[in-house]
Design a protein around this motif. Structure first.
Motif, PDB file in Angstrom:
ATOM      1  N   GLY A   8      -1.227   2.144  -6.500  1.00  0.00           N
ATOM      2  CA  GLY A   8      -0.610   1.293  -5.479  1.00  0.00           C
ATOM      3  C   GLY A   8      -1.329  -0.032  -5.337  1.00  0.00           C
ATOM      4  O   GLY A   8      -0.709  -1.096  -5.286  1.00  0.00           O
ATOM      5  N   THR A  34       4.893  -7.106  -1.469  1.00  0.00           N
ATOM      6  CA  THR A  34       5.355  -5.715  -1.474  1.00  0.00           C
ATOM      7  C   THR A  34       6.732  -5.597  -2.123  1.00  0.00           C
ATOM      8  O   THR A  34       6.996  -4.633  -2.847  1.00  0.00           O
ATOM      9  CB  THR A  34       5.364  -5.111  -0.051  1.00  0.00           C
ATOM     10  OG1 THR A  34       6.120  -5.953   0.827  1.00  0.00           O
ATOM     11  CG2 THR A  34       3.951  -4.933   0.468  1.00  0.00           C
ATOM     12  N   MET A  39       7.253  -1.833  -3.254  1.00  0.00           N
ATOM     13  CA  MET A  39       6.615  -0.958  -2.278  1.00  0.00           C
ATOM     14  C   MET A  39       7.055  -1.348  -0.868  1.00  0.00           C
ATOM     15  O   MET A  39       7.486  -2.473  -0.636  1.00  0.00           O
ATOM     16  CB  MET A  39       5.089  -1.074  -2.401  1.00  0.00           C
ATOM     17  CG  MET A  39       4.555  -0.640  -3.766  1.00  0.00           C
ATOM     18  SD  MET A  39       2.804  -1.046  -3.996  1.00  0.00           S
ATOM     19  CE  MET A  39       2.052   0.127  -2.902  1.00  0.00           C
ATOM     20  N   SER A  43       2.807  -0.131   3.182  1.00  0.00           N
ATOM     21  CA  SER A  43       1.857   0.357   2.171  1.00  0.00           C
ATOM     22  C   SER A  43       0.783  -0.689   1.860  1.00  0.00           C
ATOM     23  O   SER A  43      -0.314  -0.344   1.419  1.00  0.00           O
ATOM     24  CB  SER A  43       2.590   0.768   0.899  1.00  0.00           C
ATOM     25  OG  SER A  43       3.257  -0.346   0.332  1.00  0.00           O
ATOM     26  N   GLN A  46      -2.396  -0.034   3.666  1.00  0.00           N
ATOM     27  CA  GLN A  46      -3.185   1.110   3.210  1.00  0.00           C
ATOM     28  C   GLN A  46      -4.254   0.661   2.223  1.00  0.00           C
ATOM     29  O   GLN A  46      -5.232   1.363   2.006  1.00  0.00           O
ATOM     30  CB  GLN A  46      -2.290   2.160   2.557  1.00  0.00           C
ATOM     31  CG  GLN A  46      -1.339   2.822   3.515  1.00  0.00           C
ATOM     32  CD  GLN A  46      -0.370   3.750   2.802  1.00  0.00           C
ATOM     33  OE1 GLN A  46      -0.289   3.806   1.584  1.00  0.00           O
ATOM     34  NE2 GLN A  46       0.380   4.507   3.601  1.00  0.00           N
TER      35      GLN A  46
END
Length: 188
Positions: A8, A34, A39, A43, A46
């Motif tokens: 990610g 993103t 994504m 996220s 994170q």
């Protein structure tokens, strides 16, 4: 210290490099990054606490690539003119070939939050160059190494504008640094 890049995190960084290359660093909104990475916006958080830490990590990643390419080129060469020339050419060629170079060079010149990152990288490159300059006969070599790094960065910027190597500038920098002169440093 940089966190390990999981899939990610890597996707977000790859997306940022792509966007920076296409549209410049200003296009690096969290939403754009993103979306490009495929994504969800949440996220992002994170992996990065905020946009600025993301930009710093992108900058770090970019310079890690340049450093790796340059060090590979000079590996095994003893300090001196040939290693200096090889490293200089490798750095400039890598800048021309590395995605995002223009965006990151321009940003490094104007983004005050990147000052520490830029200073660390410049010091690392200057330390490499200093060994070559000492072998060539510069004394003191440290200030010349700092100037050589600044000249290399500016030549890179000029080459990006020209969309190719500027052999005249490359030759001029190498001619300047390959011929030591006596430097009188005033006492402090």
């Amino acid at each position: 210290m940089a966190r390990p890049a999981g899939p990610g995190r890597r996707a977000l960084l790859d997306a940022g490099m792509s966007l920076a290359e296409e549209k410049g660093v200003g296009a690096l909104s969290i939403s754009a990054v993103t979306t490009t990475a495929g994504m969800a916006k949440g996220s992002f958080y994170q992996h990065f606490p905020d946009r600025q830490s993301y930009i710093v990590e992108l900058h770090r990643r970019y310079h890690d690539q340049l450093e790796s390419l340059m060090k590979s080129a000079i590996e095994g060469l003893p300090p001196g003119v040939e290693r200096l020339r090889t490293g200089f050419v490798a750095f400039l060629d890598a800048c021309l070939a590395t995605p995002g170079t223009k965006a990151f060079l321009a940003q490094a010149r104007s983004e005050t939050d990147l000052g520490e990152q830029v200073a660390e990288r410049n010091a690392m490159f200057a330390a490499l160059v200093r060994a070559d300059l000492e072998a060539i006969g510069w004394s003191p070599a440290a200030p010349v190494a700092t100037l050589a790094v600044a000249m290399a960065a500016d030549v890179s910027f000029q080459e990006l504008g020209a969309r190719g190597p500027r052999d005249d500038l490359r030759a001029a920098v190498l001619a300047i640094v390959a011929h030591p002169v006596d430097i009188r440093v005033p006492p402090t």
